[in-house]
Design a protein around this motif. Structure first.
Motif, PDB file in Angstrom:
ATOM      1  N   GLU A  86       0.853  -1.143  -0.091  1.00  0.00           N
ATOM      2  CA  GLU A  86       0.123   0.057  -0.137  1.00  0.00           C
ATOM      3  C   GLU A  86       0.947   1.394   0.167  1.00  0.00           C
ATOM      4  O   GLU A  86       0.211   2.235  -0.491  1.00  0.00           O
ATOM      5  N   VAL A  87       2.181   1.281   0.485  1.00  0.00           N
ATOM      6  CA  VAL A  87       2.988   2.370   0.589  1.00  0.00           C
ATOM      7  C   VAL A  87       3.343   2.819  -0.776  1.00  0.00           C
ATOM      8  O   VAL A  87       3.836   3.838  -1.103  1.00  0.00           O
ATOM      9  N   ILE A  88       3.217   1.848  -1.962  1.00  0.00           N
ATOM     10  CA  ILE A  88       3.853   2.278  -3.290  1.00  0.00           C
ATOM     11  C   ILE A  88       3.061   3.474  -3.807  1.00  0.00           C
ATOM     12  O   ILE A  88       1.630   3.214  -3.786  1.00  0.00           O
ATOM     13  N   LYS A 144      13.713   7.990   6.559  1.00  0.00           N
ATOM     14  CA  LYS A 144      13.412   6.648   6.244  1.00  0.00           C
ATOM     15  C   LYS A 144      12.069   5.999   6.790  1.00  0.00           C
ATOM     16  O   LYS A 144      11.668   4.774   6.973  1.00  0.00           O
ATOM     17  N   GLY A 145      10.982   6.940   6.900  1.00  0.00           N
ATOM     18  CA  GLY A 145       9.768   6.596   7.574  1.00  0.00           C
ATOM     19  C   GLY A 145       8.985   5.727   6.880  1.00  0.00           C
ATOM     20  O   GLY A 145       8.279   4.891   7.499  1.00  0.00           O
ATOM     21  N   THR A 146       9.041   5.755   5.472  1.00  0.00           N
ATOM     22  CA  THR A 146       8.148   4.666   4.544  1.00  0.00           C
ATOM     23  C   THR A 146       8.757   3.304   4.931  1.00  0.00           C
ATOM     24  O   THR A 146       7.956   2.291   5.286  1.00  0.00           O
ATOM     25  N   LEU A 147      10.023   3.267   4.942  1.00  0.00           N
ATOM     26  CA  LEU A 147      10.660   1.785   5.426  1.00  0.00           C
ATOM     27  C   LEU A 147      10.483   1.341   6.604  1.00  0.00           C
ATOM     28  O   LEU A 147      10.240   0.087   7.017  1.00  0.00           O
ATOM     29  N   VAL A 148      10.238   2.594   7.691  1.00  0.00           N
ATOM     30  CA  VAL A 148       9.998   2.088   8.861  1.00  0.00           C
ATOM     31  C   VAL A 148       8.557   1.346   9.261  1.00  0.00           C
ATOM     32  O   VAL A 148       8.418   0.264   9.912  1.00  0.00           O
ATOM     33  N   LYS A 149       7.778   1.962   8.305  1.00  0.00           N
ATOM     34  CA  LYS A 149       6.323   1.418   8.179  1.00  0.00           C
ATOM     35  C   LYS A 149       6.126  -0.065   7.567  1.00  0.00           C
ATOM     36  O   LYS A 149       5.731  -0.847   8.197  1.00  0.00           O
ATOM     37  N   VAL A 150       6.999  -0.275   6.713  1.00  0.00           N
ATOM     38  CA  VAL A 150       7.071  -1.680   6.123  1.00  0.00           C
ATOM     39  C   VAL A 150       7.599  -2.649   6.792  1.00  0.00           C
ATOM     40  O   VAL A 150       7.063  -3.863   7.124  1.00  0.00           O
ATOM     41  N   ASN A 196       0.814  -6.052  10.556  1.00  0.00           N
ATOM     42  CA  ASN A 196       0.229  -6.891   9.349  1.00  0.00           C
ATOM     43  C   ASN A 196      -0.019  -6.343   8.145  1.00  0.00           C
ATOM     44  O   ASN A 196      -1.010  -5.251   8.256  1.00  0.00           O
ATOM     45  N   ALA A 197       0.996  -6.474   7.090  1.00  0.00           N
ATOM     46  CA  ALA A 197       0.687  -5.805   5.949  1.00  0.00           C
ATOM     47  C   ALA A 197      -0.361  -6.354   5.440  1.00  0.00           C
ATOM     48  O   ALA A 197      -0.792  -7.278   5.326  1.00  0.00           O
ATOM     49  N   ILE A 198      -0.930  -5.004   4.360  1.00  0.00           N
ATOM     50  CA  ILE A 198      -2.463  -5.265   3.910  1.00  0.00           C
ATOM     51  C   ILE A 198      -1.853  -5.928   2.523  1.00  0.00           C
ATOM     52  O   ILE A 198      -1.125  -5.478   1.548  1.00  0.00           O
ATOM     53  N   LEU A 199      -2.704  -7.009   2.239  1.00  0.00           N
ATOM     54  CA  LEU A 199      -2.559  -7.699   0.907  1.00  0.00           C
ATOM     55  C   LEU A 199      -3.685  -7.555   0.316  1.00  0.00           C
ATOM     56  O   LEU A 199      -4.793  -7.791   0.478  1.00  0.00           O
TER      57      LEU A 199
END
Length: 816
Positions: free
Chosen positions: A245-247, A425-431, A436-439
């Protein structure tokens, strides 16, 4: 005017001299695509170009492999850009915090991450030659960074094997030996690790050294060149779902822009290709996703071929796929990528800046607490990624509690680790930290869960508020050892403790551990706690000096005591206090083991635990060999043929006489049955009233995923009185990679799943969840005077599942 004239002179100089440089074929002495180039020949060509065109190419050696081969990148651009390279780099990085909007595009091309996907290194030489001759116009506003070979050890392993086994002339028959690598193939690096799955975890020296350079640039575009099966058409972006979702929309759209440009050239040549299938953008440790999570347009390009193809091979439809064909395809997409970048410099810079400014994540901070050794291991990883963190005092935080999956208020202790998404690097931190990453689609190419709090075994809370934190924390002072102590005591909780023990044993310092908790002088010591007595080590020269040095090295706190008479529990002379044996350990290699799983174990001993291990070739092992060893490890693999009736009988005799067998993953299947040990697969009784619904051909693949577990995290129960589980609480989060299911052991079940098998994170199919309910994860079977340790799940997975590693060490030393 003066600057313009200088620029024109430099441009003219570069153009004239670029006409004089040799092509790869001219330099190497053979036509590119008719031989495989060894790594040193590739290095020689790049050094030749750098010497001939110093105004257009600059080499940076960033490290060495385990086998001492050089790792390097080449910066390729116009003379003006190369002379201002450092300014371009610093201005580009300033755009991550909105200080500037630069006017140069940064393109990074990575070749040969998998050693036997060998064509891309050859293509890199053709690509850099073309950029320095016919396509120098691409370089006016673009800096191209080329890593010609990420995995030199694996590539040379393949190239040397192929040169030794090829026909002369080469044979295109797929059955010929030159198309069939053996067990030790060239795909992985020295330690049999897949470097394309190590970008985020950084377990390997190649990844660690490369990322230092990558972080100094954070390119706009990153391409990872690969190969796939011989009969597959070429693959390029756009990728398949799921996308994380961060893409961003721009990252998605620009993949289409690049893909259409590739398609134009492929269409002109009548080459087949596919997009939007198979290769998704979810797992964070790939050469396309990791750059995406750092603001780049990250892409994988896949050419048909791999180690099977050699210099030429017949495909199923009767065509001959040659190395020249494969070079042409990778060369075309590489040049097309640079072309698109050069035409879209402004847009790339604008969107790169937006990536780092337009973020609004649900969780603003992640607060973690637990054993100091585990916290230290995690912060070392964060340092490598240049992720900032801090520390907070004891407080109450409302947020998502990782231990039970609920949102509630949680009390934290002093010096709790805080990692915020409010940073570069906040986006990388989130990932990396999200629970639980959204699929968007459950059909994926790799694991679907990896959250670092679970992987490192830390209590964690994800807060929707930003938690204030200080930059430093006070660490306990190193122990000062007293000569008059009866014993020195310390805890057993993490891999730092394991490394401490391993070093003591290598120095022949005798160590005991307790099987029962005890209290002494107001302090409680749990099961597995180490006891180092002066009496045990009276014959060890310089005992105190050695112990002091090792204690300081691992920043351990040793508590001295003048007595072995405890306040509560069993004294140090009790039968519940055991001496830790300096075990002679061996691991099986070759067929029938999986190369990657063998590599995980090999790397664990040599680069993580730092304890000696003998590597035994399966083809030559016999019962007399085993008598030399206290422990034998069977990595995951296929043991049906290997463990025949005779070998199984030999193993049983060895265990019965005091040996310890550690069976991992698929090795367990080879030990069960009427001639085997007590382990039994779980049988699923089919409902007699159920009827199988018909499935359409199109739905077959999607319907089948109900039987799969694609790398999901499950909460398990732990019997922490079992020596296999010393150092753990009453639960453990395991990363389950499949639906292998075994019944509980009547005695010795240490870690297990109960009835509820809904994962904490990641995807698990409905039928697979039923199958694994009430099954074994880790356990010990006592057999005669020895033991069999069963590890259904992999505690060493890819070297990054930090919290599983102590189970493995317990199996080596605590289980007795």
């Amino acid at each position: 005017m003066k600057n313009i004239l200088v620029a024109l002179v430099l441009l003219s100089y570069s153009f004239l001299h670029s006409q004089d440089i040799k092509s790869p074929s001219e330099f190497l002495g053979y036509e590119l695509g008719t031989e495989f180039s060894r790594h040193h020949e590739v290095v020689d060509y790049y050094e030749y170009l750098a010497e001939k065109l110093p105004n257009n190419i600059k080499l940076q050696y960033y490290g060495k492999t385990n086998e001492r081969r050089p790792l390097f990148v080449a910066y390729v651009s116009s003379a003006s850009n190369i002379s201002n390279l450092e300014t371009i780099r610093t201005e580009h990085l300033k755009s991550t915090n909105s200080q500037t909007v630069p006017d140069k595009a940064i393109v990074w091309l990575s070749y040969n991450v998998h050693g036997n996907e060998s064509v891309s290194t050859e293509a890199s030489m053709q690509t850099i030659y073309e950029l320095l001759t016919k396509k120098m116009n691409y370089l006016e506003n673009t800096v191209v960074i080329m890593d010609p070979c990420i995995n030199p050890d694996g590539r040379d392993r393949y190239v040397n094997w192929y040169n030794e086994n090829r026909n002369s002339p080469n044979n295109v028959d797929p059955n010929s030996k030159e198309h069939n690598e053996g067990w030790l193939n060239g795909r992985a690096n020295h330690y049999m690790f897949d470097l394309n799955r190590d970008w985020a975890w950084l377990t390997q020296v190649e990844s660690q050294q490369r990322l230092k350079v990558y972080n100094t640039w954070l390119p706009h575009i990153h391409v990872d060149f690969h190969e796939q099966g011989v009969d597959s058409p070429y693959y390029f972006a756009p990728a398949a779902e799921p996308y994380h979702e961060v893409i961003t929309n721009f990252q998605r759209d620009f993949q289409v822009t690049i893909g259409k440009n590739h398609a134009k050239y492929f269409d002109e040549n009548g080459w087949f290709y596919f997009t939007k299938e198979v290769f998704d953008l979810f797992y964070p440790s790939y050469g396309d996703t990791y750059p995406l999570y750092n603001g780049a347009i990250g892409m994988t390009y896949e050419q048909g071929g791999s180690g099977e193809a050699g210099l030429g091979i017949l495909t199923k439809i009767g065509d001959t796929l040659t190395l020249k064909d494969r070079i042409a395809h990778h060369f075309t997409t590489g040049m097309s990528t640079v072309e698109v970048a050069a035409k879209n410099t402004v847009k790339l810079n604008e969107e790169f800046q937006k990536f780092y400014t337009n973020r609004n994540f649900k969780y603003k901070s992640y607060v973690l607490q637990g054993d100091a050794g585990k916290i230290d291991a995690l912060t070392k990883l964060l340092d490598q990624h240049e992720i900032k963190y801090g520390w907070t005092n004891a407080t109450t935080i409302k947020g998502f509690d990782y231990s039970n999956g609920q949102t509630k208020s949680v009390k934290t202790k002093d010096a709790s680790l805080v990692v915020s998404t409010d940073q570069t690097k906040g986006t990388l931190v989130k990932v990396l930290f999200e629970p639980n990453a959204i699929l968007s689609d459950s059909l994926t190419y790799d694991i679907t869960a990896w959250s670092l709090p679970y992987a490192y075994g830390l209590d964690a809370v994800a807060s929707e508020s930003k938690i204030n934190a200080t930059a430093t924390v006070n660490k306990p002072a190193t122990s000062v050892l007293q000569n008059n102590a009866y014993a020195y005591l310390t805890n057993w909780n993490s891999m730092n403790d394991a490394r401490f023990l391993a070093e003591l044993l290598k120095e022949n310092i005798k160590v005991r551990f307790t099987q029962k908790p005890y209290t002494l002088e107001g302090k409680k010591y749990d099961r597995g706690s180490l006891i180092i007595t002066k009496s045990d080590n009276k014959n060890n020269n310089n005992f105190i000096e050695k112990l002091t040095t090792i204690t300081a090295k691992y920043a351990k706190t040793l508590v001295p005591t003048t007595t072995g008479f405890v306040d509560g529990g069993n004294d140090f002379g009790s039968s519940s206090v055991h001496m830790i044996k300096n075990n002679n350990i061996a691991v099986l290699t070759g067929s029938p083991t999986r190369t990657l799983q063998f590599g995980e174990i090999w790397h664990f001993f040599e680069q993580q635990l730092h304890y000696p291990v003998a590597v035994l070739e399966a083809e030559y092992i016999n019962s007399s060999d085993l008598k030399k060893y206290d422990v034998l490890i069977l990595p995951d693999g296929w043991y049906g043929r290997f463990l025949d009736k005779e070998k199984l009988a030999e193993l049983k005799d060895w265990v019965k006489n005091g040996g310890k067998l550690i069976a991992m993953g698929g090795a367990i299947k080879g030990l069960e049955g009427e001639n085997g040990f007590a382990i039994k697969s779980k049988e699923i009784k089919k409902d007699s009233t159920a009827t199988d619904a018909l499935t359409t051909y199109d739905d077959t693949e999607r319907e089948s995923i109900k039987n799969y577990i694609t790398g999901a995290i499950f909460k398990t129960k732990v019997d922490h009185t079992n020596p296999l589980a010393y150092g753990y609480d009453d639960h453990y989060f395991t990363l389950k990679l499949g639906d292998d299911a075994y019944e509980y052991l009547k005695e010795g079940t240490a870690v297990y799943l109960e009835k509820n098998t809904n994962p904490m994170a990641g995807f698990a199919g409905s039928e697979a969840k039923k199958k694994i309910a009430e099954t074994l994860v880790f356990g010990v079977e006592n057999y005669g005077h020895g033991q069999v340790v069963y590890m259904v799940d992999n505690p060493l997975f890819r070297g990054f599942w930090e919290n599983g590693k102590l189970f493995f060490v317990n199996a080596l030393f605590m289980v007795d």
